[in-house]
Design a protein around this motif. Structure first.
Motif, short mmCIF file in Angstrom:
data_model
loop_
_atom_site.label_atom_id
_atom_site.label_comp_id
_atom_site.label_asym_id
_atom_site.label_seq_id
_atom_site.Cartn_x
_atom_site.Cartn_y
_atom_site.Cartn_z
N GLU A 183 1.47 24.79 -0.09
CA GLU A 183 0.93 24.68 -1.44
C GLU A 183 -0.08 25.78 -1.74
O GLU A 183 -0.20 26.24 -2.89
N TYR A 211 8.16 18.56 -3.99
CA TYR A 211 6.87 17.89 -3.84
C TYR A 211 7.01 16.37 -3.74
O TYR A 211 8.02 15.79 -4.13
N LYS A 214 2.44 12.32 -5.67
CA LYS A 214 1.01 12.56 -5.77
C LYS A 214 0.67 14.05 -5.65
O LYS A 214 -0.26 14.54 -6.29
N GLN A 215 1.41 14.76 -4.83
CA GLN A 215 1.19 16.19 -4.70
C GLN A 215 1.42 16.89 -6.04
O GLN A 215 0.63 17.74 -6.45
N ARG A 218 -1.48 16.08 -8.33
CA ARG A 218 -2.68 16.84 -7.96
C ARG A 218 -2.60 18.28 -8.43
O ARG A 218 -3.62 18.90 -8.75
N TYR A 222 -4.26 22.43 -11.93
CA TYR A 222 -4.15 23.85 -11.63
C TYR A 222 -3.12 24.52 -12.54
O TYR A 222 -3.33 25.64 -13.01
#
Length: 377
Positions: A183, A211, A214-215, A218, A222
């Motif tokens: 990542e 992914y 939750k990834q 998150r 960004y």
């Protein structure tokens, strides 16, 4: 009235024969995404003949698709009335019931269906856009590539070619490297992509399902920080619940659908509220016949549709639907289609104009010498 048109002397043209061949083309550099890498791509080309007129269609997949076309579909299509393409599509679907339709067989049907539409338009001496009826003359495209296997220089060069040389104002890179286990590099490449294209161009990312839920959530802030507005397949496209949760949690549009092989697949995705824009691939879903149905289904759900890959096939149908967002100008397929066909389109300014040349059908002609050099089946 064109020769053989409906109503002329009661003559109705029929399919005389069908041919299929596979051509494998090496990539110009190793290509990869979040879950796969590849060094070549195979295109299966179908030619459907009615008298002296030939219709052209193709799909991307395994060479074994040729055998499916020859053994399962050719006899179903041969002898059928050229004008009734939906009837041929329905007959092909019924014929493969016990063989298993999703996957490779759906791709075979897709190639034949597209060739039949091309044949019909050629017999009528009109571009496919004229046959289908156009909503727009220009189809917006986005540059697609940015493979995880590229180094920083390769990625920058490709992005700048699209935005600076060709004037394409929207681009996409692959992320989710190594099933999401790198990542940190994904983030670096997103930031580098924004730097390459400047602040005004649209930036998209595609994780190819690499992914976890939750990834992906998150990563959302960004993506927002770098102005990413398109988050394609953050998790598996089969995880409709996951897609809908991610869609609710991030600001970027969540998209998927390229692996839809049947119309009910798209209905389930839309009913689940899993996507902000439906992606459909006519080389997989059943050809032009089913792609148009998927577009109508999306419109009924208040959702736009985007054409996935195979840009020179999608351009004409993309022009025919009111709820189009754009068409993927995929580096690998653009390169192959420009190698194998005459009559390809120019994306300068960020749009293509299917049918503008007035060439009948898809406007493509198979380059005999070029294809023979890469024929594998």
């Amino acid at each position: 009235m064109p020769p053989g048109a409906p109503g002329e002397g009661g003559s109705e043209p029929a399919v005389d024969r069908l041919e299929a061949a596979a051509y494998t083309v090496p990539t110009d550099a190793l290509e990869g995404d979040g879950t796969l890498t590849w060094g070549s791509t195979t295109v299966i080309v179908v030619q459907v003949h009615a008298g002296t007129t030939t219709g052209l269609g193709y799909t991307y997949g395994a060479p074994a698709t040729v055998q499916v076309i020859e053994d399962q579909l050719a006899s179903v299509v041969t002898g059928r009335n050229v004008w009734d393409v939906p009837a041929a599509n329905d007959a092909m679907n019924r014929a493969v019931r016990n063989a298993g339709r999703p996957g490779l067989i759906a791709q075979a049907i897709s190639a034949v269906d597209t060739a039949l539409w091309d044949l019909k338009a050629r017999l009528l001496h009109v571009p496919l856009t004229r046959l289908l009826g156009a909503v727009r003359s220009k189809v917006p495209v986005y540059g697609s590539g940015g493979f995880t296997t590229y180094d920083a220089e390769q990625q920058d060069r490709q992005l700048r070619k699209w935005t600076e040389q060709q004037g394409i104002g929207r681009v996409k890179i692959k992320i989710g490297e190594s099933w999401g286990r790198n990542e940190h590099r994904d983030r670096e490449r997103i930031a580098a992509a924004r730097h390459s294209i400047g602040e005004t161009a649209e930036l998209y990312v595609d994780a190819n399902g690499a992914y976890t839920r939750k990834q992906a959530i998150r990563l959302g802030p960004y993506l927002e920080e770098h102005g990413v507005t398109w988050f394609e397949e953050p998790v598996s496209s089969d995880d409709l619940t996951g897609l809908s949760h991610i869609r609710a949690a991030v600001t970027a549009d969540v998209t998927a659908g390229e692996y839809g092989y049947t119309l009910p697949y798209f209905a389930q995705m839309l009913d689940a509220g899993a996507v902000d824009c439906l992606q459909a691939d006519l080389t997989r879903c059943g050809g032009i016949t089913v792609w148009l149905k998927a577009a109508a289904l999306a419109e009924a759900h208040g959702t736009q549709i985007s054409g996935h890959c195979a840009p020179h096939l999608h351009a004409h149908v993309a022009a025919a639907v009111p709820n189009l967002r754009h068409l993927e100008w995929f580096h690998d397929h653009v390169r192959i289609e420009e190698l194998l066909f005459d009559g390809t389109l120019d994306p300068a300014g960020g749009t293509v104009r299917p049918g503008a040349s007035s060439a009948p059908g898809l406007g493509l002609t198979l380059r005999t010498e070029a294809v023979q050099q890469c024929r594998t089946l």
